[in-house]
Write a protein that holds these residues in place. Sequence first.
Motif, mmCIF file in Angstrom:
data_model
loop_
_atom_site.group_PDB
_atom_site.id
_atom_site.type_symbol
_atom_site.label_atom_id
_atom_site.label_comp_id
_atom_site.label_asym_id
_atom_site.label_seq_id
_atom_site.Cartn_x
_atom_site.Cartn_y
_atom_site.Cartn_z
ATOM 1 N N GLN A 1 -44.952 -3.854 19.394
ATOM 2 C CA GLN A 1 -46.084 -2.938 19.445
ATOM 3 C C GLN A 1 -45.578 -1.495 19.512
ATOM 4 O O GLN A 1 -44.666 -1.182 20.289
ATOM 5 C CB GLN A 1 -46.951 -3.245 20.668
ATOM 6 N N LYS A 2 -46.172 -0.615 18.737
ATOM 7 C CA LYS A 2 -45.749 0.783 18.712
ATOM 8 C C LYS A 2 -45.873 1.413 20.091
ATOM 9 O O LYS A 2 -46.895 1.280 20.756
ATOM 10 C CB LYS A 2 -46.583 1.566 17.704
ATOM 11 N N GLY A 3 -44.823 2.098 20.512
ATOM 12 C CA GLY A 3 -44.842 2.789 21.794
ATOM 13 C C GLY A 3 -44.388 1.937 22.972
ATOM 14 O O GLY A 3 -44.375 2.422 24.106
ATOM 15 N N PHE A 4 -43.994 0.683 22.704
ATOM 16 C CA PHE A 4 -43.579 -0.218 23.776
ATOM 17 C C PHE A 4 -42.238 -0.867 23.450
ATOM 18 O O PHE A 4 -41.938 -1.158 22.292
ATOM 19 C CB PHE A 4 -44.612 -1.323 23.996
ATOM 20 N N VAL A 5 -41.452 -1.093 24.498
ATOM 21 C CA VAL A 5 -40.223 -1.877 24.386
ATOM 22 C C VAL A 5 -40.533 -3.281 24.899
ATOM 23 O O VAL A 5 -41.038 -3.443 26.012
ATOM 24 C CB VAL A 5 -39.074 -1.253 25.212
ATOM 25 N N ARG A 6 -40.259 -4.280 24.108
ATOM 26 C CA ARG A 6 -40.555 -5.656 24.479
ATOM 27 C C ARG A 6 -39.530 -6.169 25.492
ATOM 28 O O ARG A 6 -38.323 -6.038 25.305
ATOM 29 C CB ARG A 6 -40.556 -6.532 23.219
#
Length: 200
Positions: A137-142
Amino acid sequence: MKRVGQWFLGSCLLLAANLIQAQPWQLVKDEAGIQIYLQTIPGSSFQAFRGVTRMRVSMPRLLALQDDVSAACHWIHACSEQKLLAHDGKQSWAYTRFHTPWPVQRRDSILQVTTEQAADGSVTRVLHGVADYLPQQKGFVRVSKVEGFWSLTPRDGEIEVIYQVHSEPGGSVPAWLANSFVVDAPFNTLQALRQLAEEQ
């Protein structure tokens, strides 16, 4: 159903094997009836945590609170958003977004949760991270890895609750944040869940 049972047994055996190889648990916080233990995991820069407490609540109510996935952000530490992705028998999949302090990039995770109930009434929920279940997801680190469990055991009119997790947060995480998270996450989560569960 047979495959689910085999997966669950395999997960439990894997957790047991990891515990054998890992270092002993160290008590780092004992406050308000909640004990927090940490454990060094070979090959990982991040410690596992285990939180233990007791709650004066019925099992159906406690399970209902955990099963209300979207509302669970009210008691899960640093949770900003959570939603149920799928449910199939004893298994469910949930997506969670977490707050992180600036300038650390926000994290998200996807958990596969397998619930088993024993003959004595105790309930175990095995937590297994499935990072590739959804695209990034854009803007997030999994969060790249999550392994753990919830153990709910009736004892003398109360429920003993054990919450244990080891995770690899992905990306770059400052040492001060990692060290505080492994204590704050189980303590704040258990304290908030207990307060909600024991409300009349």
